[in-house]
Motif scaffolding. Structure first.
Motif, PDB file in Angstrom:
ATOM      1  N   LYS A 193       0.811  -1.220   0.000  1.00  8.48           N
ATOM      2  CA  LYS A 193       0.000   0.000   0.000  1.00  8.48           C
ATOM      3  C   LYS A 193       0.848   1.276   0.000  1.00  8.48           C
ATOM      4  CE  LYS A 193      -3.769  -2.337   2.409  1.00  8.48           C
ATOM      5  NZ  LYS A 193      -4.627  -2.391   3.610  1.00  8.48           N
TER       6      LYS A 193
ATOM      7  N   ASN B  25      -4.677   5.289  -2.243  1.00  8.30           N
ATOM      8  CA  ASN B  25      -5.390   4.046  -1.950  1.00  8.30           C
ATOM      9  C   ASN B  25      -6.867   4.319  -1.674  1.00  8.30           C
ATOM     10  OD1 ASN B  25      -3.048   2.512  -2.186  1.00  8.30           O
ATOM     11  ND2 ASN B  25      -2.531   2.725  -0.030  1.00  8.30           N
ATOM     12  N   ARG B  26      -7.142   5.380  -0.930  1.00 10.81           N
ATOM     13  CA  ARG B  26      -8.537   5.745  -0.620  1.00 10.81           C
ATOM     14  C   ARG B  26      -9.283   6.134  -1.893  1.00 10.81           C
ATOM     15  NH1 ARG B  26     -11.431  10.381   0.776  1.00 10.81           N
ATOM     16  NH2 ARG B  26     -13.138   9.993   2.267  1.00 10.81           N
ATOM     17  N   ARG B  27      -8.610   6.878  -2.773  1.00 12.17           N
ATOM     18  CA  ARG B  27      -9.237   7.277  -4.027  1.00 12.17           C
ATOM     19  C   ARG B  27      -9.581   6.055  -4.881  1.00 12.17           C
ATOM     20  NH1 ARG B  27      -5.021  10.071  -7.285  1.00 12.17           N
ATOM     21  NH2 ARG B  27      -4.458   7.880  -7.588  1.00 12.17           N
ATOM     22  N   ASP B  28      -8.690   5.092  -4.918  1.00 13.22           N
ATOM     23  CA  ASP B  28      -8.943   3.875  -5.699  1.00 13.22           C
ATOM     24  C   ASP B  28     -10.114   3.087  -5.128  1.00 13.22           C
ATOM     25  OD1 ASP B  28      -6.891   4.579  -7.338  1.00 13.22           O
ATOM     26  OD2 ASP B  28      -5.449   3.094  -6.576  1.00 13.22           O
ATOM     27  N   ARG B  29     -10.207   3.043  -3.798  1.00 16.21           N
ATOM     28  CA  ARG B  29     -11.332   2.327  -3.177  1.00 16.21           C
ATOM     29  C   ARG B  29     -12.657   2.998  -3.517  1.00 16.21           C
ATOM     30  NH1 ARG B  29      -7.831   2.088   1.307  1.00 16.21           N
ATOM     31  NH2 ARG B  29      -8.975   3.790   2.315  1.00 16.21           N
ATOM     32  N   LEU B  30     -12.673   4.335  -3.486  1.00 17.32           N
ATOM     33  CA  LEU B  30     -13.903   5.053  -3.801  1.00 17.32           C
ATOM     34  C   LEU B  30     -14.303   4.864  -5.257  1.00 17.32           C
ATOM     35  CD1 LEU B  30     -13.271   8.400  -1.848  1.00 17.32           C
ATOM     36  CD2 LEU B  30     -14.824   6.533  -1.233  1.00 17.32           C
ATOM     37  N   ARG B  31     -13.306   4.811  -6.149  1.00 14.07           N
ATOM     38  CA  ARG B  31     -13.604   4.578  -7.562  1.00 14.07           C
ATOM     39  C   ARG B  31     -14.112   3.162  -7.805  1.00 14.07           C
ATOM     40  NH1 ARG B  31      -8.393   7.278 -10.693  1.00 14.07           N
ATOM     41  NH2 ARG B  31      -8.984   9.467 -10.376  1.00 14.07           N
ATOM     42  N   ALA B  32     -13.569   2.211  -7.040  1.00 13.13           N
ATOM     43  CA  ALA B  32     -13.944   0.806  -7.261  1.00 13.13           C
ATOM     44  C   ALA B  32     -15.311   0.482  -6.694  1.00 13.13           C
ATOM     45  CB  ALA B  32     -12.897  -0.115  -6.639  1.00 13.13           C
ATOM     46  N   ALA B  33     -15.757   1.246  -5.675  1.00 10.59           N
ATOM     47  CA  ALA B  33     -17.039   0.945  -5.028  1.00 10.59           C
ATOM     48  C   ALA B  33     -18.214   1.001  -6.001  1.00 10.59           C
ATOM     49  CB  ALA B  33     -17.257   1.893  -3.852  1.00 10.59           C
TER      50      ALA B  33
ATOM     51  N   GLU C 192     -18.206   0.628  -9.230  1.00 12.16           N
ATOM     52  CA  GLU C 192     -18.043  -0.436 -10.215  1.00 12.16           C
ATOM     53  C   GLU C 192     -18.488  -1.775  -9.653  1.00 12.16           C
ATOM     54  OE1 GLU C 192     -14.047  -0.403 -11.512  1.00 12.16           O
ATOM     55  OE2 GLU C 192     -14.119   1.628 -12.335  1.00 12.16           O
ATOM     56  N   ARG C 193     -18.137  -2.016  -8.373  1.00  9.13           N
ATOM     57  CA  ARG C 193     -18.567  -3.269  -7.749  1.00  9.13           C
ATOM     58  C   ARG C 193     -20.079  -3.308  -7.593  1.00  9.13           C
ATOM     59  NH1 ARG C 193     -13.952  -2.462  -4.396  1.00  9.13           N
ATOM     60  NH2 ARG C 193     -15.298  -1.591  -2.773  1.00  9.13           N
TER      61      ARG C 193
END
Length: 349
Positions: free
Chosen positions: A266, A324-332, A334-335
């Motif tokens: 990370k 890392n936080r930005r990537d999690r928010l972007r992936a949410a 999409e999931r």
């Protein structure tokens, strides 16, 4: 480093006294022996145990720095703490490579502690050799500062280039010359044989994959020593302080590996920060050389160096967490969008 200390290595003879060397080396051997005893039986490292040892190995340099402050003044203590922060930062990068090597060799979790210990012992021996060579180079004249500075600046450029191309996350054990050389002359077993490095099969000696993993880590230790020793010589010219910072930074790596194992991937901007730190210390060494030739050229004080290094590490840690936080928010979303719609019962349509 004080102005004018261009051609000799040891500016503080009381620090490099034989008694202090003896006590330090004896304590180091004792701690390594304790580690050998703890890793004698293959088993997985417990997180609580790893955290406890990590705290212990972080307290040791703090206490040693307090001792230096009390007996030799704040300047010596500042050099030690600055060198320790530099070496600890580089050692975390070592851990990331060790993690990739352990995965590439499929080292069982129960044997990971043993392999890491081999890597730490090898790193300490190699650092001691490079420190002695560095001290001899510094005693021979001003060219050593130019050499060390050039090494660090070139290394910083290589790290940054690897980051941009993604090569820093690749470990190809089949391309490692040391591994290929060992396989060429010695038979290697197909599977691990506990913590044994070598066994006898059909009357001939054969190495285990554990031995190959240890050889690969030792080869990477050589590369890290080339970067690490000049970096800390950019902070202090005293070989004893250089050795002490390396020893304290490496001693706790085995336990720290298991504490940071889930965090290492990370810290995506760590190598960006290390390239900045190495380039900064390289420039510091070049300025130190130039100051000895032209007195009007300014030098970078040790406390200023410590401030820059700590600030860079804080920034890359913060930017890594934000990324890392930005990537999690972007992936949410999409999931959520990829989830299959719930089918309603036929009677409710």
């Amino acid at each position: 480093m004080s102005a004018g200390t261009i051609s000799h290595a040891v500016a503080l003879p009381t620090i490099a006294s034989p008694a202090l060397w003896t006590i330090t080396v004896a304590a180091l051997v004792l701690l390594l022996t304790l580690d050998l005893i703890l890793t004698r039986r293959p088993r997985e490292e417990r997180m609580r145990e790893a955290v406890g040892w990590s705290i212990f190995y972080l307290l040791l340099p703090v206490l040693f720095g307090v001792y230096l402050w009390a007996d030799h003044g704040g300047g010596v203590a500042a050099e030690f703490f600055t060198g320790f922060v530099v070496e600890k930062s580089l050692s975390v990068d070592n851990l990331f490579v060790f993690m990739l090597l352990l995965a590439a060799f499929a080292v069982p979790q129960a044997l990971a502690r043993r392999v890491l210990l081999y890597g730490i012992v090898g790193a300490l021996v190699l650092r001691a050799v490079f420190i002695a060579l560095g001290a001899a180079a510094l005693q021979s004249g001003t060219w050593a500062f130019l050499l060390f500075g050039a090494i660090l600046i070139l290394t910083a450029g290589k790290i940054l280039r690897d980051v941009m191309t993604g090569h820093e996350q690749e470990v190809d054990i089949s391309s490692m010359r040391t591994v290929r050389l060992v396989r060429r002359f010695v038979a290697v077993t197909e599977d691990y044989r506990g913590s044994r490095l070598a066994v006898r099969e059909q009357g001939r000696l054969a190495l285990t994959p554990l031995a190959l993993a240890a050889v690969a880590i030792l080869a990477t230790d050589i590369v890290f020593a080339v970067d690490s020793v000049p970096a800390v010589y950019g902070v202090t010219e005293d070989p004893f302080l250089v050795f002490a910072t390396n020893a304290f930074a490496l001693l706790g790596l085995r336990a720290l590996y298991f504490v940071l194992k889930g965090v290492l991937t990370k810290l995506r901007h760590l190598n960006h920060g290390l390239s900045v730190i190495l380039a900064f210390i390289g420039v510091k060494l070049l300025l130190h050389w130039a100051h000895g030739v032209w007195a009007q050229v300014p030098e970078i004080p040790t406390l200023a160096s410590l401030g820059v290094i700590v600030s860079v590490l804080a920034v890359v840690t913060a930017t890594s967490l934000l990324a890392n936080r930005r990537d999690r928010l972007r992936a949410a979303p999409e999931r959520a969008g990829s989830a299959e719609p719930v089918q309603e019962p036929a009677g409710e349509r």
